[in-house]
Design a protein around this motif. Structure first.
Motif, PDB file in Angstrom:
ATOM      1  N   CYS A 146      16.468 118.964  36.352  1.00  0.00           N
ATOM      2  CA  CYS A 146      15.966 119.344  35.026  1.00  0.00           C
ATOM      3  C   CYS A 146      14.904 118.363  34.532  1.00  0.00           C
ATOM      4  O   CYS A 146      13.875 118.777  33.970  1.00  0.00           O
ATOM      5  CB  CYS A 146      17.121 119.422  34.029  1.00  0.00           C
ATOM      6  SG  CYS A 146      18.290 120.764  34.343  1.00  0.00           S
ATOM      7  N   SER A 147      15.137 117.064  34.751  1.00  0.00           N
ATOM      8  CA  SER A 147      14.148 116.074  34.309  1.00  0.00           C
ATOM      9  C   SER A 147      12.859 116.186  35.110  1.00  0.00           C
ATOM     10  O   SER A 147      11.765 115.947  34.581  1.00  0.00           O
ATOM     11  CB  SER A 147      14.729 114.656  34.414  1.00  0.00           C
ATOM     12  OG  SER A 147      15.038 114.327  35.760  1.00  0.00           O
ATOM     13  N   GLY A 193       7.222 117.801  35.275  1.00  0.00           N
ATOM     14  CA  GLY A 193       6.149 118.661  35.759  1.00  0.00           C
ATOM     15  C   GLY A 193       5.470 119.407  34.628  1.00  0.00           C
ATOM     16  O   GLY A 193       4.235 119.527  34.595  1.00  0.00           O
ATOM     17  N   LEU A 194       6.271 119.896  33.681  1.00  0.00           N
ATOM     18  CA  LEU A 194       5.697 120.568  32.519  1.00  0.00           C
ATOM     19  C   LEU A 194       4.859 119.599  31.686  1.00  0.00           C
ATOM     20  O   LEU A 194       3.819 119.979  31.137  1.00  0.00           O
ATOM     21  CB  LEU A 194       6.808 121.175  31.664  1.00  0.00           C
ATOM     22  CG  LEU A 194       7.536 122.380  32.271  1.00  0.00           C
ATOM     23  CD1 LEU A 194       8.703 122.795  31.373  1.00  0.00           C
ATOM     24  CD2 LEU A 194       6.573 123.546  32.463  1.00  0.00           C
ATOM     25  N   LEU A 230       6.993 116.775  41.567  1.00  0.00           N
ATOM     26  CA  LEU A 230       7.315 117.583  42.744  1.00  0.00           C
ATOM     27  C   LEU A 230       8.160 116.791  43.744  1.00  0.00           C
ATOM     28  O   LEU A 230       9.102 117.329  44.346  1.00  0.00           O
ATOM     29  CB  LEU A 230       6.027 118.068  43.415  1.00  0.00           C
ATOM     30  CG  LEU A 230       5.195 119.077  42.619  1.00  0.00           C
ATOM     31  CD1 LEU A 230       3.883 119.380  43.336  1.00  0.00           C
ATOM     32  CD2 LEU A 230       5.984 120.368  42.396  1.00  0.00           C
ATOM     33  N   LEU A 231       7.843 115.515  43.911  1.00  0.00           N
ATOM     34  CA  LEU A 231       8.631 114.679  44.813  1.00  0.00           C
ATOM     35  C   LEU A 231      10.041 114.470  44.274  1.00  0.00           C
ATOM     36  O   LEU A 231      11.016 114.405  45.036  1.00  0.00           O
ATOM     37  CB  LEU A 231       7.934 113.331  45.024  1.00  0.00           C
ATOM     38  CG  LEU A 231       6.582 113.385  45.736  1.00  0.00           C
ATOM     39  CD1 LEU A 231       5.966 111.996  45.829  1.00  0.00           C
ATOM     40  CD2 LEU A 231       6.729 113.987  47.130  1.00  0.00           C
ATOM     41  N   LYS A 232      10.163 114.377  42.949  1.00  0.00           N
ATOM     42  CA  LYS A 232      11.493 114.216  42.343  1.00  0.00           C
ATOM     43  C   LYS A 232      12.323 115.484  42.509  1.00  0.00           C
ATOM     44  O   LYS A 232      13.559 115.417  42.558  1.00  0.00           O
ATOM     45  CB  LYS A 232      11.353 113.861  40.864  1.00  0.00           C
ATOM     46  CG  LYS A 232      10.709 112.500  40.607  1.00  0.00           C
ATOM     47  CD  LYS A 232      11.523 111.389  41.224  1.00  0.00           C
ATOM     48  CE  LYS A 232      10.976 110.010  40.849  1.00  0.00           C
ATOM     49  NZ  LYS A 232       9.626 109.769  41.350  1.00  0.00           N
ATOM     50  N   LEU A 233      11.683 116.638  42.597  1.00  0.00           N
ATOM     51  CA  LEU A 233      12.418 117.867  42.891  1.00  0.00           C
ATOM     52  C   LEU A 233      13.080 117.773  44.267  1.00  0.00           C
ATOM     53  O   LEU A 233      14.220 118.218  44.457  1.00  0.00           O
ATOM     54  CB  LEU A 233      11.473 119.068  42.840  1.00  0.00           C
ATOM     55  CG  LEU A 233      11.007 119.540  41.460  1.00  0.00           C
ATOM     56  CD1 LEU A 233       9.996 120.670  41.613  1.00  0.00           C
ATOM     57  CD2 LEU A 233      12.189 120.009  40.617  1.00  0.00           C
ATOM     58  N   PRO A 253      -8.240 110.939  33.221  1.00  0.00           N
ATOM     59  CA  PRO A 253      -7.169 111.787  32.678  1.00  0.00           C
ATOM     60  C   PRO A 253      -6.688 112.850  33.658  1.00  0.00           C
ATOM     61  O   PRO A 253      -5.487 113.122  33.753  1.00  0.00           O
ATOM     62  CB  PRO A 253      -7.831 112.418  31.446  1.00  0.00           C
ATOM     63  CG  PRO A 253      -8.864 111.435  31.025  1.00  0.00           C
ATOM     64  CD  PRO A 253      -9.405 110.893  32.314  1.00  0.00           C
ATOM     65  N   VAL A 254      -7.631 113.448  34.393  1.00  0.00           N
ATOM     66  CA  VAL A 254      -7.250 114.457  35.383  1.00  0.00           C
ATOM     67  C   VAL A 254      -6.457 113.804  36.517  1.00  0.00           C
ATOM     68  O   VAL A 254      -5.427 114.341  36.963  1.00  0.00           O
ATOM     69  CB  VAL A 254      -8.488 115.175  35.934  1.00  0.00           C
ATOM     70  CG1 VAL A 254      -8.091 116.136  37.051  1.00  0.00           C
ATOM     71  CG2 VAL A 254      -9.211 115.915  34.832  1.00  0.00           C
ATOM     72  N   LEU A 255      -6.904 112.648  36.996  1.00  0.00           N
ATOM     73  CA  LEU A 255      -6.214 111.953  38.078  1.00  0.00           C
ATOM     74  C   LEU A 255      -4.786 111.590  37.683  1.00  0.00           C
ATOM     75  O   LEU A 255      -3.844 111.764  38.468  1.00  0.00           O
ATOM     76  CB  LEU A 255      -6.984 110.689  38.470  1.00  0.00           C
ATOM     77  CG  LEU A 255      -8.313 110.882  39.187  1.00  0.00           C
ATOM     78  CD1 LEU A 255      -9.010 109.543  39.396  1.00  0.00           C
ATOM     79  CD2 LEU A 255      -8.096 111.576  40.527  1.00  0.00           C
ATOM     80  N   LEU A 256      -4.618 111.080  36.461  1.00  0.00           N
ATOM     81  CA  LEU A 256      -3.285 110.696  36.007  1.00  0.00           C
ATOM     82  C   LEU A 256      -2.387 111.909  35.814  1.00  0.00           C
ATOM     83  O   LEU A 256      -1.183 111.854  36.087  1.00  0.00           O
ATOM     84  CB  LEU A 256      -3.384 109.887  34.715  1.00  0.00           C
ATOM     85  CG  LEU A 256      -4.066 108.521  34.834  1.00  0.00           C
ATOM     86  CD1 LEU A 256      -4.071 107.804  33.495  1.00  0.00           C
ATOM     87  CD2 LEU A 256      -3.365 107.658  35.884  1.00  0.00           C
ATOM     88  N   SER A 257      -2.958 113.010  35.347  1.00  0.00           N
ATOM     89  CA  SER A 257      -2.169 114.246  35.210  1.00  0.00           C
ATOM     90  C   SER A 257      -1.686 114.734  36.564  1.00  0.00           C
ATOM     91  O   SER A 257      -0.518 115.121  36.726  1.00  0.00           O
ATOM     92  CB  SER A 257      -3.008 115.330  34.523  1.00  0.00           C
ATOM     93  OG  SER A 257      -3.369 114.964  33.217  1.00  0.00           O
TER      94      SER A 257
END
Length: 202
Positions: free
Chosen positions: A133-134, A139-140, A111-114, A99-103
């Motif tokens: 925005c997406s 990220g959120l 971040l890359l999409k930013l 779960p941590v790895l996937l998060s």
């Protein structure tokens, strides 16, 4: 030229399909929740990340017109392949931290999409705001999934399902949009070093 056009089309199709499969995997985790990742969920995720890694590699080497959607896909493709390998061959070690790895994977993708949004703005694409925005929403979602793991107000599968669902939808949308956008500025090829032709929207 024709061969490269076919490769771009193949990259668009495979990446869109892989993104929708990731979205469906997210739905699976949401609607079939469990306190721990089951063997079936592990197998599905391993196969999907392997397919996604292969699609990312195709995208990276496709040399599409704007070079936006796939510009970071070599690194992401390798990461997906590593996740698939860990899930397949070291399940007992990776499952507790999955779960941590996937998060973290979702947060990194956001971040890359930013960066893609900023590059789209440089190209004069009106959609850069939507991408931005997406990306922030994604990220959120990743941060929400990560915080949910430690606050216990959601099961790990539901939290990760939400993050993966958002990631799959955003990747599919960006792939379908940025890969098929045509060059509208007359001096685009001179300004950015692109070939002087338009990408087939299909």
């Amino acid at each position: 030229m024709k061969q490269n056009d076919n490769l771009v089309k193949l990259a668009k199709i495979t990446n869109t399909a892989a993104s929708f499969l990731i979205f469906l995997a997210g739905l699976m985790l949401i609607f079939l929740p469990s306190t721990e990742v089951t063997s079936l969920q592990r197998t599905v995720l391993a196969v999907l990340f392997l397919l996604t890694g292969a699609a990312k590699m195709i995208g990276y080497y496709s040399n599409d017109l704007y070079r936006l959607a796939f510009q970071f896909d070599l690194a992401i493709g390798i990461l997906c392949a590593l996740l698939a390998g860990l899930l397949a061959f070291l399940p007992q070690r990776v499952l507790p931290t999955l779960p941590v790895l996937l998060s973290v994977y979702v947060i990194l993708d956001a971040l890359l999409k930013l960066q893609i949004a900023m590059d789209a703005r440089r190209f004069g694409m009106e959609s850069w705001i939507a991408i931005l925005c997406s990306s922030l929403l994604l990220g959120l979602g990743g941060l929400f999934a990560l915080s949910a793991l430690y606050s216990s107000f959601l099961t790990p599968s539901v939290a990760i399902g939400i993050a993966l669902g958002l990631d799959g939808l955003q990747n599919a949308w960006i792939t379908m949009h940025t890969v098929r956008v045509r060059a509208r500025k007359k001096n685009l090829s001179e300004k950015f070093g692109l070939e002087n032709h338009e990408e087939d929207p299909d």
